[in-house]
Design an enzyme around this catalytic site. Structure first.
Site, PDB file in Angstrom:
ATOM      1  N   PRO A  94     -11.221  69.384   7.679  1.00 33.88           N
ATOM      2  CA  PRO A  94     -12.141  69.361   8.827  1.00 33.88           C
ATOM      3  C   PRO A  94     -12.475  67.937   9.237  1.00 33.88           C
ATOM      4  O   PRO A  94     -12.726  67.075   8.384  1.00 33.88           O
ATOM      5  CB  PRO A  94     -13.376  70.099   8.295  1.00 33.88           C
ATOM      6  CG  PRO A  94     -12.835  71.014   7.246  1.00 33.88           C
ATOM      7  CD  PRO A  94     -11.708  70.253   6.600  1.00 33.88           C
ATOM      8  N   CYS A  95     -12.490  67.696  10.558  1.00 33.77           N
ATOM      9  CA  CYS A  95     -12.489  66.310  11.025  1.00 33.77           C
ATOM     10  C   CYS A  95     -13.664  65.849  11.879  1.00 33.77           C
ATOM     11  O   CYS A  95     -13.623  64.736  12.399  1.00 33.77           O
ATOM     12  CB  CYS A  95     -11.199  66.063  11.807  1.00 33.77           C
ATOM     13  SG  CYS A  95     -10.898  67.259  13.126  1.00 33.77           S
TER      14      CYS A  95
END
Length: 359
Positions: A94-95
């Protein structure tokens, strides 16, 4: 294809589907969000894909590092390698903590820490090769780039040879302006000295070519724009809407309805994506990055409503056969769509890796 994939941060499987189309066998799937992994299982069954050999796993990647998971990941990896298979780890942590428009907390953020966890997982379980996917902020923002370079140093010290590229989805024929880092690594002991990793081999519009066409500007909402001449139709929203038959897709009616009426939806011009929040797509142009959170609202080009899940899936270049279960919430649908790697992007990268491994 003598290689199998262990998939992490799998979402609803967009990245994995591209690898499977290229000939890889996905044998293990890990995703912490139960709604996403339920959609992954549902769509795979509909599309005729087999159940992963080692199953679906909901939980944090840290469970494997701390050996809290009942599945022995180490044993599964070693079993595949002992059978003569090359093992690949594929994942995009997840970014939002590295995203320019996100939280920007970097490696200290709850999501940012997961990038380190993924690298630690690679070092601990020693796949033969891996893919790490993330946002351009990790590449272009100075403090995040330092963290990214430190991750690469750890992997190099662990015996991997690395190659990376910042890629725009348009390069692979996706009708979406979306930049992503792809980091590919392979054990030094598995390298063919004559093999070359050809990033552009499967790119239809490499190196910014897609931006050089004379794309249409804006049109008043409700007007029918002229179809432009001499430009790539396959990079337009309307092409993908038609290709995926979005009007009759099972998720065609899955879209949010406004609380305060339609007034705002009637005044934004077709193709006006300049606003921070409300963006109306143009039927004869590509979409901005498919990001549907943080108050970003993408409007249908010529209808007074937000995009449907079916239309958003088309923008992510998913096959029309892909669909979400009807009981899935709208929020979950759009979150997993926005998090996902475009299908054609994935297929292009996977095909490149396949060629490299088979040299």
């Amino acid at each position: 294809m003598n290689s199998v994939i262990f998939s992490f941060f799998s979402g609803s499987g967009f990245l994995d589907l591209g690898f499977e189309k290229a000939g890889f066998d996905v044998v293990f799937v890990n995703e912490i969000n139960k709604s996403f992994i339920n959609a992954y299982e549902y769509s795979r069954q509909l599309m005729g894909h087999s159940i992963p050999k080692y199953g679906y796993h909901t939980g944090s990647i840290d469970d494997y590092l701390e050996e809290r998971d009942e599945c022995s990941l180490a044993e599964s990896v070693k079993a595949e390698q002992a059978s003569g298979k090359l093992v690949g780890f594929v994942g995009g942590p997840p970014c939002p903590d590295f995203s320019v428009g996100g939280k920007n907390k970097g490696q200290a953020g709850e999501n940012g820490k997961l990038s380190q966890s993924y690298i630690d997982c690679i070092k601990k379980f020693e796949p033969d090769w891996f893919v790490f996917e993330n946002v351009k902020g990790l590449w272009r923002t100075k403090k995040h780039r330092e963290f990214y370079e430190s991750l690469k140093s750890e992997l190099s010290n662990a015996g991997y040879v690395l190659d990376n590229r910042l890629i725009n989805s348009l390069e692979f024929g996706v009708a979406q302006d979306r930049d992503r880092i792809i980091l590919f690594g392979i054990k030094k002991t598995k390298i063919n000295s004559e093999a070359k990793f050809e990033w552009e081999k499967y790119m239809k519009y490499p190196n910014g070519v897609a931006f050089n066409f004379d794309w249409p500007g804006t049109n008043k909402f409700g007007e029918t724009p002229t179809f432009p001449a001499d430009f790539p139709e396959d990079l337009t929203i309307q092409y993908w809407f038609n290709k995926n038959e979005v009007e009759t897709h099972p998720n065609a009616k899955a879209h949010f309805t406004p609380r305060a009426g339609l007034a705002k939806f009637l005044v934004i011009e077709e193709g006006d994506t300049s606003k921070k929040s409300y963006k109306r797509l143009h039927r004869y142009r590509y979409s901005p990055t498919a990001a549907y959170g943080n108050n970003e609202v993408h409007l249908h080009p010529y209808k007074a409503r937000r995009l449907s899940a079916a239309e958003a899936l088309a923008i992510q270049s998913l096959p029309k056969e892909f669909q979400f279960p009807q009981e899935m919430t709208l929020s979950a649908m759009f979150k997993t769509i926005g998090n996902g790697v475009p299908y054609l992007f994935s297929y292009g990268i996977a095909s490149t890796i396949k060629d490299y491994l088979e040299m």
